[in-house]
Design a protein around this motif. Structure first.
Motif, PDB file in Angstrom:
ATOM      1  N   MET A   1       0.848  -1.199   0.000  1.00 12.63           N
ATOM      2  CA  MET A   1       0.000   0.000   0.000  1.00 12.63           C
ATOM      3  C   MET A   1       0.882   1.248   0.000  1.00 12.63           C
ATOM      4  O   MET A   1       1.746   1.402   0.852  1.00 12.63           O
ATOM      5  N   THR A   2       0.659   2.092  -0.988  1.00 15.88           N
ATOM      6  CA  THR A   2       1.451   3.318  -1.107  1.00 15.88           C
ATOM      7  C   THR A   2       1.074   4.291   0.007  1.00 15.88           C
ATOM      8  O   THR A   2      -0.089   4.632   0.178  1.00 15.88           O
ATOM      9  N   ARG A   3       2.078   4.731   0.785  1.00 17.00           N
ATOM     10  CA  ARG A   3       1.821   5.770   1.783  1.00 17.00           C
ATOM     11  C   ARG A   3       2.008   7.150   1.155  1.00 17.00           C
ATOM     12  O   ARG A   3       2.873   7.332   0.298  1.00 17.00           O
ATOM     13  N   ILE A   4       1.214   8.109   1.597  1.00 20.52           N
ATOM     14  CA  ILE A   4       1.364   9.487   1.131  1.00 20.52           C
ATOM     15  C   ILE A   4       2.045  10.260   2.254  1.00 20.52           C
ATOM     16  O   ILE A   4       1.498  10.397   3.354  1.00 20.52           O
ATOM     17  N   THR A   5       3.248  10.744   1.974  1.00 18.49           N
ATOM     18  CA  THR A   5       4.066  11.399   2.992  1.00 18.49           C
ATOM     19  C   THR A   5       4.362  12.840   2.586  1.00 18.49           C
ATOM     20  O   THR A   5       4.226  13.216   1.418  1.00 18.49           O
ATOM     21  N   CYS A   6       4.759  13.609   3.573  1.00 23.01           N
ATOM     22  CA  CYS A   6       5.155  15.000   3.299  1.00 23.01           C
ATOM     23  C   CYS A   6       6.207  15.417   4.305  1.00 23.01           C
ATOM     24  O   CYS A   6       5.964  15.378   5.508  1.00 23.01           O
ATOM     25  N   ASN A   7       7.364  15.776   3.806  1.00 21.41           N
ATOM     26  CA  ASN A   7       8.435  16.344   4.623  1.00 21.41           C
ATOM     27  C   ASN A   7       8.518  17.840   4.355  1.00 21.41           C
ATOM     28  O   ASN A   7       8.555  18.254   3.189  1.00 21.41           O
ATOM     29  N   LEU A   8       8.555  18.639   5.403  1.00 22.62           N
ATOM     30  CA  LEU A   8       8.618  20.091   5.238  1.00 22.62           C
ATOM     31  C   LEU A   8       9.563  20.711   6.251  1.00 22.62           C
ATOM     32  O   LEU A   8       9.456  20.427   7.442  1.00 22.62           O
ATOM     33  N   ALA A 128       4.578   5.217  -8.315  1.00 27.10           N
ATOM     34  CA  ALA A 128       5.394   4.907  -7.130  1.00 27.10           C
ATOM     35  C   ALA A 128       5.450   3.424  -6.827  1.00 27.10           C
ATOM     36  O   ALA A 128       6.366   2.970  -6.126  1.00 27.10           O
ATOM     37  N   GLY A 129       4.472   2.669  -7.312  1.00 26.25           N
ATOM     38  CA  GLY A 129       4.456   1.242  -6.989  1.00 26.25           C
ATOM     39  C   GLY A 129       4.318   1.030  -5.490  1.00 26.25           C
ATOM     40  O   GLY A 129       3.419   1.588  -4.869  1.00 26.25           O
ATOM     41  N   ASP A 130       5.235   0.258  -4.918  1.00 28.84           N
ATOM     42  CA  ASP A 130       5.158  -0.025  -3.486  1.00 28.84           C
ATOM     43  C   ASP A 130       5.782   1.072  -2.635  1.00 28.84           C
ATOM     44  O   ASP A 130       5.738   1.004  -1.403  1.00 28.84           O
ATOM     45  N   LYS A 131       6.398   2.041  -3.251  1.00 31.77           N
ATOM     46  CA  LYS A 131       7.083   3.080  -2.474  1.00 31.77           C
ATOM     47  C   LYS A 131       6.134   4.233  -2.152  1.00 31.77           C
ATOM     48  O   LYS A 131       4.973   4.246  -2.561  1.00 31.77           O
ATOM     49  N   ASN A 132       6.629   5.196  -1.368  1.00 29.77           N
ATOM     50  CA  ASN A 132       5.817   6.352  -0.960  1.00 29.77           C
ATOM     51  C   ASN A 132       5.579   7.315  -2.109  1.00 29.77           C
ATOM     52  O   ASN A 132       6.406   7.431  -3.017  1.00 29.77           O
ATOM     53  N   VAL A 133       4.485   8.057  -1.992  1.00 29.00           N
ATOM     54  CA  VAL A 133       4.342   9.296  -2.754  1.00 29.00           C
ATOM     55  C   VAL A 133       4.617  10.437  -1.787  1.00 29.00           C
ATOM     56  O   VAL A 133       3.982  10.542  -0.737  1.00 29.00           O
ATOM     57  N   GLU A 134       5.563  11.292  -2.128  1.00 32.60           N
ATOM     58  CA  GLU A 134       5.927  12.429  -1.286  1.00 32.60           C
ATOM     59  C   GLU A 134       5.341  13.711  -1.889  1.00 32.60           C
ATOM     60  O   GLU A 134       5.551  14.000  -3.072  1.00 32.60           O
ATOM     61  N   ILE A 135       4.606  14.454  -1.056  1.00 36.02           N
ATOM     62  CA  ILE A 135       4.116  15.772  -1.470  1.00 36.02           C
ATOM     63  C   ILE A 135       5.245  16.756  -1.206  1.00 36.02           C
ATOM     64  O   ILE A 135       5.606  17.014  -0.052  1.00 36.02           O
ATOM     65  N   ALA A 136       5.822  17.314  -2.269  1.00 32.39           N
ATOM     66  CA  ALA A 136       7.075  18.058  -2.141  1.00 32.39           C
ATOM     67  C   ALA A 136       6.869  19.509  -1.717  1.00 32.39           C
ATOM     68  O   ALA A 136       7.792  20.151  -1.232  1.00 32.39           O
ATOM     69  N   GLY A 137       5.671  20.066  -1.891  1.00 30.31           N
ATOM     70  CA  GLY A 137       5.410  21.460  -1.566  1.00 30.31           C
ATOM     71  C   GLY A 137       4.889  22.166  -2.785  1.00 30.31           C
ATOM     72  O   GLY A 137       4.623  21.523  -3.805  1.00 30.31           O
ATOM     73  N   GLY A 138       4.701  23.534  -2.721  1.00 28.10           N
ATOM     74  CA  GLY A 138       4.918  24.339  -1.517  1.00 28.10           C
ATOM     75  C   GLY A 138       3.729  24.321  -0.578  1.00 28.10           C
ATOM     76  O   GLY A 138       2.899  23.414  -0.606  1.00 28.10           O
ATOM     77  N   ALA A 139       3.633  25.394   0.202  1.00 31.35           N
ATOM     78  CA  ALA A 139       2.644  25.455   1.269  1.00 31.35           C
ATOM     79  C   ALA A 139       1.212  25.268   0.763  1.00 31.35           C
ATOM     80  O   ALA A 139       0.431  24.511   1.347  1.00 31.35           O
ATOM     81  N   GLY A 140       0.869  25.932  -0.330  1.00 32.11           N
ATOM     82  CA  GLY A 140      -0.505  25.849  -0.825  1.00 32.11           C
ATOM     83  C   GLY A 140      -0.882  24.426  -1.211  1.00 32.11           C
ATOM     84  O   GLY A 140      -1.984  23.949  -0.910  1.00 32.11           O
ATOM     85  N   THR A 141       0.055  23.748  -1.860  1.00 32.45           N
ATOM     86  CA  THR A 141      -0.193  22.368  -2.286  1.00 32.45           C
ATOM     87  C   THR A 141      -0.292  21.437  -1.077  1.00 32.45           C
ATOM     88  O   THR A 141      -1.187  20.592  -0.987  1.00 32.45           O
ATOM     89  N   VAL A 142       0.618  21.597  -0.129  1.00 32.86           N
ATOM     90  CA  VAL A 142       0.576  20.769   1.089  1.00 32.86           C
ATOM     91  C   VAL A 142      -0.723  21.017   1.845  1.00 32.86           C
ATOM     92  O   VAL A 142      -1.403  20.078   2.281  1.00 32.86           O
ATOM     93  N   ASN A 143      -1.097  22.280   2.012  1.00 29.57           N
ATOM     94  CA  ASN A 143      -2.331  22.589   2.749  1.00 29.57           C
ATOM     95  C   ASN A 143      -3.557  21.976   2.058  1.00 29.57           C
ATOM     96  O   ASN A 143      -4.460  21.471   2.729  1.00 29.57           O
ATOM     97  N   ALA A 144      -3.561  22.010   0.737  1.00 28.58           N
ATOM     98  CA  ALA A 144      -4.695  21.428   0.007  1.00 28.58           C
ATOM     99  C   ALA A 144      -4.766  19.914   0.213  1.00 28.58           C
ATOM    100  O   ALA A 144      -5.844  19.348   0.430  1.00 28.58           O
ATOM    101  N   TYR A 145      -3.619  19.242   0.168  1.00 31.52           N
ATOM    102  CA  TYR A 145      -3.613  17.781   0.371  1.00 31.52           C
ATOM    103  C   TYR A 145      -3.865  17.419   1.840  1.00 31.52           C
ATOM    104  O   TYR A 145      -4.422  16.362   2.123  1.00 31.52           O
ATOM    105  N   LEU A 146      -3.446  18.266   2.780  1.00 29.56           N
ATOM    106  CA  LEU A 146      -3.822  18.017   4.184  1.00 29.56           C
ATOM    107  C   LEU A 146      -5.333  18.129   4.337  1.00 29.56           C
ATOM    108  O   LEU A 146      -5.987  17.276   4.934  1.00 29.56           O
TER     109      LEU A 146
END
Lengths: 200, 200
Positions: A1-8, A128-146
Motif C-alpha cells: 500500500m502506497t503511503r502518502i508522505t510529506c516532509n517540510l 510509485a508502486g510499493d514506495k511512498n508518494v511524497e508531497i514536495a510542496g509548496g505550502a498551498g499544495t501541502v495545505n490542500a492535500y492536508l
C-alpha cells in the motif's frame, strides 16, 4: 500500500517560505535559513535526510514550487535544481498549462498535470508502486492535500528560525485533522517531528 | 543571576489559546486541548512539568490571563485557579487598574502592576531572588517580552492539535530574534523543545 508522505522544513513561527518570492529568491526572504540544517547536518539530521530521500517512489509538486516567481507558461523553464534535480524519481507538477514530460538527468522526470490534485496524486501513486508518494510542496499544495485528507504522514523539520511573514503551513486546514506524534529527533539544527495524520 | 523563562503550550499551528475567549471558556475554543498532555502526562512529560514548576521564584502574567473575558476593573475577581492557585510564588499581574495585593492559599500572592512591562519584570526579579522569573502568558504578554529581548529561555510544549484560529505566538516578534534549541523531549502527548533566546 502506497503511503502518502510529506516532509517540510518550517520555521518556529510556522512558515515554509519567506515573503516576496521571486526569480532571484525562490523561497522568499530568509527562506534559505529554513534549510540550513539540511546543508550542514549532524548525524541525527543525516539519518532523517536519509529516510526522507530514500523512500519516495514519486513526488507531487505545486506549480509555484516548480516555477516560483515565473510564468508557468514559460515552456523553456527546467526547474530550479539544475540538470540533475535531487528527486531521482517521477515528479508530477500541478499546472494549468499542458506540457510534454521533461526528462532530466539522474532519474528525475517532471510530468505536468492539468487535471488537478486528485489526478496528480493518482498518477504519482501509479508511478510509485510499493514506495511512498511524497508531497514536495509548496505550502498551498501541502495545505490542500492536508485538507483533503490525502497526507498520511507529515514530517516537520522545525528550524530554529523566525521568518515573521511568508507562506504559512496549515493555512485553511480544518482543525478536525488529527495529528499523532510517532517519532521525534532533536538536534542543534532542527527538531524533527513525525506525525501520523487522520481525521476526527 | 535570575533567568527569565517562559513555558508555553502551543498548537502545531502556533496558537496558545483558541478564539472567542470568554468567562465560560477562558482559553478559547479548543484551547484546553493544548493542555491535555499536562493532565495526562507520561514519565517524560512529567519530568518536563517538574522542571517547569519547581524553578520559578516569581511570575509575570498579562491582564487577559488573569481575567480573560472579564473587566479588569472587577476588584472582586480572584483569578481562575480557585483559592489555591498552582503558582505558589508571587505573581505580578499587568493591569491598568491599581489594586491591593491578593493573598491566596499555598504561597501565591497576586501583585497588580500598573507601570508596564519593565516595572513588572523588575519587581518579579527582586521577588525571585536566585530563582527564575517565569513569564506565565498570555500570548500578547509573551510576545511583548520576546520582542523586548527579556526572555532568555523559551520552552515550547507543542501539542499535536490544530486550532485554526486564536492567539498566535510570535505575532509582531521581530525575525531578528535568534533561537537555539538546547533540549528536546518527545512523547505521544507533546513535543517539548527548549530554546535559548538571543538577538542577531
Amino acid at each position: 500500500m502506497t503511503r502518502i508522505t510529506c516532509n517540510l522544513s518550517v520555521s518556529v513561527d510556522g512558515f515554509v517560505a519567506g515573503s516576496r518570492q521571486s526569480i532571484e529568491n525562490p523561497i522568499g526572504e530568509g527562506g534559505m535559513r529554513l534549510h540550513e540544517w539540511h546543508f550542514d547536518p549532524n548525524a541525527d539530521d543525516q539519518a532523517v535526510i536519509d529516510e526522507w530521500q530514500l523512500s519516495p517512489g514519486a513526488y507531487v509538486m505545486g506549480r509555484n514550487m516548480f516555477s516560483p516567481g515565473r510564468g508557468e507558461w514559460d515552456l523553456d523553464w527546467r526547474g530550479w535544481w539544475g540538470e540533475e534535480p535531487p528527486y531521482h524519481a517521477p515528479v508530477f507538477v500541478l499546472t494549468h498549462h499542458p506540457r510534454e514530460p521533461l526528462i532530466m538527468q539522474g532519474g528525475t522526470t517532471f510530468h505536468f498535470v492539468t487535471e488537478g490534485l486528485d489526478a496528480a496524486l493518482e498518477a504519482a501513486k501509479a508511478a510509485a508502486g510499493d514506495k511512498n508518494v511524497e508531497i514536495a510542496g509548496g505550502a498551498g499544495t501541502v495545505n490542500a492535500y492536508l485538507q483533503s485528507g490525502a497526507i498520511q504522514e507529515l514530517h516537520l523539520h522545525v528550524s530554529p528560525v523566525l521568518l515573521g511573514a511568508g507562506e504559512r503551513l496549515f493555512d485553511g486546514v480544518s482543525a478536525e485533522l488529527t495529528l499523532a506524534p510517532v517519532a521525534v529527533v532533536g538536534s542543534r539544527r532542527a527538531t524533527h517531528v513525525k506525525y501520523r495524520v487522520g481525521s476526527a
